[in-house]
Design a protein around this motif. Structure first.
Motif: not given
Lengths: 186, 373
Positions: B170, B197, A96-97, A93
């Motif tokens: 999310q 998400s 991804r961020r 993540s």
């Protein structure tokens, strides 16, 4: 004139008296886990992440998550697996961020660079690291879990949520790609 | 370094199948690469502080959930929900132990703390059963199995979140809605944020509303506070049952209210009480005695004529020109505040909106409630 003015909205603090108790009961396990695994998890994060500055953040967050969940602490033999899993997830993540150009983690460790600058700089220069970054994310994850974390193929499959066949495929393609990258003139 | 994988100069066609040969080299290289990385000196201490803090936060969230469940079950008025506990206790104890195997517990009030929890980071064991996972209100249920080697007797009854908190990544598709101002310039509105998400997660509140001044409005004259019973924002909902569970695609709503400063008319800055002086010549002096700059005074005076101006939102715009007592309502000359909602996990604002004609006053915000699509 435009002055953002954040106002924290913290719900009323209601930390019970058993807070202190909770600290006392887990410090031993925490210290033990820290000594045994923190450094290797830092390595794991460093190999998975493009962004070395966030390694320590990721590992810290993983420790916090795993250790604040009581159910996990009850099974010390699984702690490492949980920690690794969390580091993998957070690294993803974080990646991804980063791709999205968003802020990496909400609370970065302060002055990350100071003490460890040397080691991280060296890492930056490492040819293997640079080659690893050229791999597809899955290939890199498989190689790192398989050969750095010494997981079996089925453990890797479980951690990444893919089939064993995929682990094999990503692994062999990753090694092939790595070989090409390493042989290319630096 | 260059020919690391091929020290014997094997021909290309053989390489595809000799991974056994390559693996030890790769293993060694990987370990070498990170060998020099050391933790920061204070890393362990930070963990010692951060872990109990995180637990307390979870526990707090779960107490809220327990209260919510009780509330739904008994339809007790909102304010009564502090006294929970007893009724749930038996069920929780049994469920908590059952759920240790794998978190397949049916939703509702049962524990399933472990199952849901492993869903948080493990993702492989998780059960996403949509449970609100309330366990008893902090009641210890001392069972022998709680003691793990080296940790001593863990106080059980710990309230671990059944589902992970929604990560910032999310949450998205934020939107803002604002209603037209009433005759006193009060503007109600809300931010809606969706779980974008494909897994369920929870929201425990703690959204931050930030305010920025636009035009001539000075943000330091705007306060942002939590809505509490008895404050002027009577249209906001009372305390909510947290955490909220957000299934994929579902959202939560944070309602807010802009209340101009008392005695300041519809903008909060003028001495005029909403009648709308048409000349604007007298509006310049601020009734609240605040020292304003010359420029600020000018715009303030202008904005009183426009009464409360218009509200505009970033997505669902309800740009109705408002008529708050002054028939010749014209939008205030650029004076406005912009409100943004930042989820608890931080990061960029997920939605923002602006309220026209706001000069000084208070923004009240409520706890998140489930958004009804």
């Amino acid at each position: 004139m435009i002055a953002p003015w954040p106002v924290a909205k913290l719900p009323a603090e209601a930390r019970g008296a058993d807070n202190a108790m909770a600290t006392g009961t887990t410090v031993d396990h925490l210290t033990e886990t820290y000594r045994a695994h923190y450094r290797s998890l830092l390595g794991l994060a460093a190999l998975l992440l493009d962004d070395l500055a966030s390694c320590e953040d990721v590992v810290q967050e993983a420790f916090i998550r795993v250790h604040s969940a009581r159910g996990r602490v009850r099974e010390p033999e699984k702690t490492l697996a949980y920690l690794r899993q969390t580091v993998v997830n957070l690294s993803r993540s974080a990646l991804r961020r980063r791709i999205l150009g968003l802020k990496l983690l909400s609370k970065p460790m302060p002055d990350m660079a100071s003490a460890e600058e040397g080691a991280y700089e060296q890492l930056e220069r490492d040819q293997l690291i640079r080659s690893m970054r050229g791999l597809q994310r899955r290939q890199r994850e498989v190689l790192v879990l398989r050969y750095f974390a010494d997981m079996t193929e089925s453990q890797v499959a479980e951690t990444l949520g893919i089939s064993i066949g995929s682990v094999k495929a990503y692994g062999s393609r990753g090694i092939a790609a790595l070989r090409v990258a390493m042989e290319a003139p630096a | 370094m260059t020919h690391f994988f091929d020290p014997d100069g094997m021909a290309d066609e053989h390489r595809e199948n000799d991974h056994d040969f390559d693996e030890p080299a790769l293993r060694r290289l990987l370990h070498d690469a990170v060998r020099d990385i050391e933790p920061q000196p204070q890393a362990l201490n930070r963990l010692r502080q951060a872990i109990p803090a995180r637990r307390a936060r979870r526990r707090q969230a779960m107490v809220g959930a327990a209260a919510g469940v009780l509330l739904v079950g008994t339809a007790v008025p909102v304010l009564v929900h502090t006294a929970t506990g007893g009724g749930l206790d038996t069920a929780n104890t049994t469920n908590a132990s059952a759920s240790q195997t794998i978190g397949t517990g049916r939703g509702g009030q049962g524990g399933n703390e472990l199952g849901g929890d492993s869903g948080a980071a493990a993702g492989t064991l998780g059960s996403d059963s949509g449970a609100s996972g309330a366990t008893g209100g902090g009641k210890p249920s001392a069972s022998a199995s709680d003691a793990s080697p080296g940790t001593g007797a863990a106080p059980s009854g710990t309230l671990a979140a059944a589902l992970p908190l929604c990560a910032r990544a999310q949450l998205g598709n934020g939107s803002a809605q604002t209603a037209v101002p009433d005759s006193q310039g009060r503007v109600y509105g809300s931010f809606t944020v969706l779980n974008t998400s494909n897994i369920s997660c929870t929201v425990a509140g703690g959204d931050q509303i930030t305010v920025a001044g636009e035009g001539g409005t000075d943000a330091s004259k705007i306060r942002v506070v939590d809505h509490t019973a008895g404050d002027p924002a009577t249209g906001l909902p009372g305390s909510a049952a947290l955490p909220l569970i957000l299934a994929p695609g579902k959202g939560y709503k944070v309602e807010f209210a802009w209340i101009p400063a008392a005695g300041g008319g519809t903008t909060g800055c003028s001495s005029d009480t909403g009648g709308g002086t048409t000349s604007g010549g007298t509006g310049g002096s601020s009734g609240s005695g605040a020292t304003t700059t010359a420029g600020g005074t000018g715009t303030t005076g202008g904005s009183t004529t426009g009464s409360s101006g218009s509200t505009s939102t970033s997505s669902t715009s309800q740009n109705t020109p408002t008529d708050a007592g002054s028939p010749s309502a014209t939008p205030a000359g650029g004076d406005a505040i912009s409100l943004s909602d930042i989820p608890q996990q931080g990061g960029p604002a997920v939605a923002s909106t602006s309220i026209g004609g706001a000069c000084a006053g208070t923004v009240y915000s409520s706890e998140p409630v489930a958004a009804t699509p």
